[in-house]
Design a protein around this motif. Structure first.
Motif, short mmCIF file in Angstrom:
data_model
loop_
_atom_site.label_atom_id
_atom_site.label_comp_id
_atom_site.label_asym_id
_atom_site.label_seq_id
_atom_site.Cartn_x
_atom_site.Cartn_y
_atom_site.Cartn_z
N UNK A 1 -15.10 -23.98 -42.88
CA UNK A 1 -15.61 -22.91 -43.73
C UNK A 1 -17.11 -22.80 -43.48
N UNK A 2 -17.46 -22.32 -42.31
CA UNK A 2 -18.86 -22.31 -41.86
C UNK A 2 -19.78 -21.49 -42.74
N UNK A 3 -19.26 -20.68 -43.64
CA UNK A 3 -20.12 -19.88 -44.50
C UNK A 3 -20.61 -20.68 -45.70
N UNK A 4 -19.99 -21.81 -45.95
CA UNK A 4 -20.41 -22.63 -47.09
C UNK A 4 -21.67 -23.41 -46.68
N UNK A 5 -22.72 -23.31 -47.46
CA UNK A 5 -24.00 -23.98 -47.13
C UNK A 5 -24.23 -25.12 -48.09
N UNK A 6 -23.43 -26.17 -47.97
CA UNK A 6 -23.55 -27.34 -48.82
C UNK A 6 -23.88 -28.54 -47.95
N UNK A 7 -24.90 -29.34 -48.35
CA UNK A 7 -25.23 -30.51 -47.53
C UNK A 7 -24.10 -31.54 -47.57
N UNK A 8 -24.02 -32.33 -46.53
CA UNK A 8 -23.01 -33.38 -46.42
C UNK A 8 -23.64 -34.69 -46.88
N UNK A 9 -22.96 -35.41 -47.73
CA UNK A 9 -23.44 -36.70 -48.19
C UNK A 9 -22.77 -37.79 -47.36
N UNK A 10 -23.58 -38.65 -46.78
CA UNK A 10 -23.10 -39.79 -46.00
C UNK A 10 -23.31 -41.01 -46.86
N UNK A 11 -22.20 -41.63 -47.30
CA UNK A 11 -22.26 -42.74 -48.25
C UNK A 11 -21.41 -43.90 -47.76
N UNK A 12 -21.93 -45.10 -47.88
CA UNK A 12 -21.14 -46.29 -47.55
C UNK A 12 -20.17 -46.55 -48.68
N UNK A 13 -19.16 -47.33 -48.40
CA UNK A 13 -18.22 -47.74 -49.45
C UNK A 13 -18.80 -48.93 -50.19
N UNK B 1 -28.40 -32.13 -44.00
CA UNK B 1 -28.48 -30.68 -44.18
C UNK B 1 -27.97 -29.98 -42.92
N UNK B 2 -27.35 -28.85 -43.11
CA UNK B 2 -26.83 -28.12 -41.96
C UNK B 2 -26.93 -26.61 -42.13
N UNK B 3 -27.64 -26.16 -43.15
CA UNK B 3 -27.77 -24.72 -43.40
C UNK B 3 -28.43 -24.00 -42.23
N UNK B 4 -29.23 -24.71 -41.45
CA UNK B 4 -29.92 -24.09 -40.32
C UNK B 4 -29.07 -24.03 -39.06
N UNK B 5 -27.85 -24.56 -39.11
CA UNK B 5 -26.99 -24.62 -37.93
C UNK B 5 -25.93 -23.52 -37.97
N UNK B 6 -25.60 -23.02 -36.81
CA UNK B 6 -24.48 -22.09 -36.69
C UNK B 6 -23.26 -22.93 -36.30
N UNK B 7 -22.47 -23.28 -37.29
CA UNK B 7 -21.34 -24.17 -37.07
C UNK B 7 -20.16 -23.48 -36.40
N UNK B 8 -20.30 -22.22 -36.11
CA UNK B 8 -19.28 -21.50 -35.36
C UNK B 8 -19.46 -21.71 -33.86
N UNK B 9 -20.55 -22.38 -33.47
CA UNK B 9 -20.81 -22.63 -32.05
C UNK B 9 -20.68 -24.11 -31.74
N UNK B 10 -20.39 -24.40 -30.48
CA UNK B 10 -20.29 -25.78 -30.02
C UNK B 10 -21.63 -26.50 -30.19
N UNK B 11 -22.71 -25.81 -29.89
CA UNK B 11 -24.04 -26.41 -30.01
C UNK B 11 -24.34 -26.80 -31.46
N UNK B 12 -23.99 -25.94 -32.40
CA UNK B 12 -24.22 -26.24 -33.82
C UNK B 12 -23.42 -27.45 -34.28
N UNK B 13 -22.17 -27.53 -33.84
CA UNK B 13 -21.30 -28.65 -34.21
C UNK B 13 -21.82 -29.95 -33.61
N UNK B 14 -22.27 -29.93 -32.36
CA UNK B 14 -22.82 -31.13 -31.72
C UNK B 14 -24.09 -31.60 -32.43
N UNK B 15 -24.93 -30.65 -32.81
CA UNK B 15 -26.16 -31.00 -33.53
C UNK B 15 -25.81 -31.64 -34.87
#
Length: 109
Positions: free
Chosen positions: A95-107, A33-47
Motif C-alpha cells: 500500500x505504497x500510498x500509506x505514509x507511515x514510518x516503520x518501527x524496528x523493535x527487538x523482542x 521513515x520512508x515518506x521520501x521514497x517511491x515504493x512503487x520502484x525497485x530503487x525505492x524498495x532497495x533504499x
C-alpha cells in the motif's frame, strides 16, 4: 598468621551471596521513515531495505569477537528483528500510498 583462612572466609562469603536475577531487557526501537521514497520502484524498495538493515543493526547492537554467546545473541536478534520489520515493510510496500514510518523493535526477553 597466614592469609589462607582470610581468603577462604572471603571466598565463602562471596559464594554464599544469593544470585540476583537479571531483568528482562526491554525492546529497543528505531523508526525508519520512508515518506521520501517511491515504493512503487525497485530503487525505492532497495533504499527502504537498506534503511531497515541499518535500523536493525542499531537496535540489536554488536558484541565483541571474543564473546561467542553475545555474538550469537546479536545474530539471533538481527534475524528476528529483520523478519518482523520486513513483514511490516511488505505491508507498507503493498500500500505504497500509506505514509507511515516503520518501527524496528527487538523482542523482549
Amino acid at each position: 598468621m597466614t592469609k589462607l583462612p582470610i581468603l577462604a572466609a572471603l571466598a565463602a562469603a562471596f559464594l554464599a551471596q544469593p544470585a540476583t536475577a537479571q531483568p528482562a531487557s526491554a525492546p529497543r526501537t528505531a523508526v525508519v521513515a520512508h515518506a521520501d521514497l517511491d515504493l512503487a520502484t525497485h530503487k525505492g524498495v532497495k533504499t527502504l531495505d537498506r534503511r531497515i538493515w541499518r535500523a536493525v543493526i542499531a537496535v540489536c547492537g554488536t558484541a565483541p569477537d571474543y564473546d561467542l554467546e553475545g555474538r550469537n545473541d546479536v545474530r539471533e536478534c538481527r534475524r528476528d528483528t529483520r523478519a518482523l520489520a520486513s513483514a511490516e515493510a511488505e505491508q507498507v510496500i503493498a500500500d505504497a500510498t500509506r505514509a507511515r514510518p516503520i518501527r524496528v523493535t527487538t523482542r523482549a526477553k
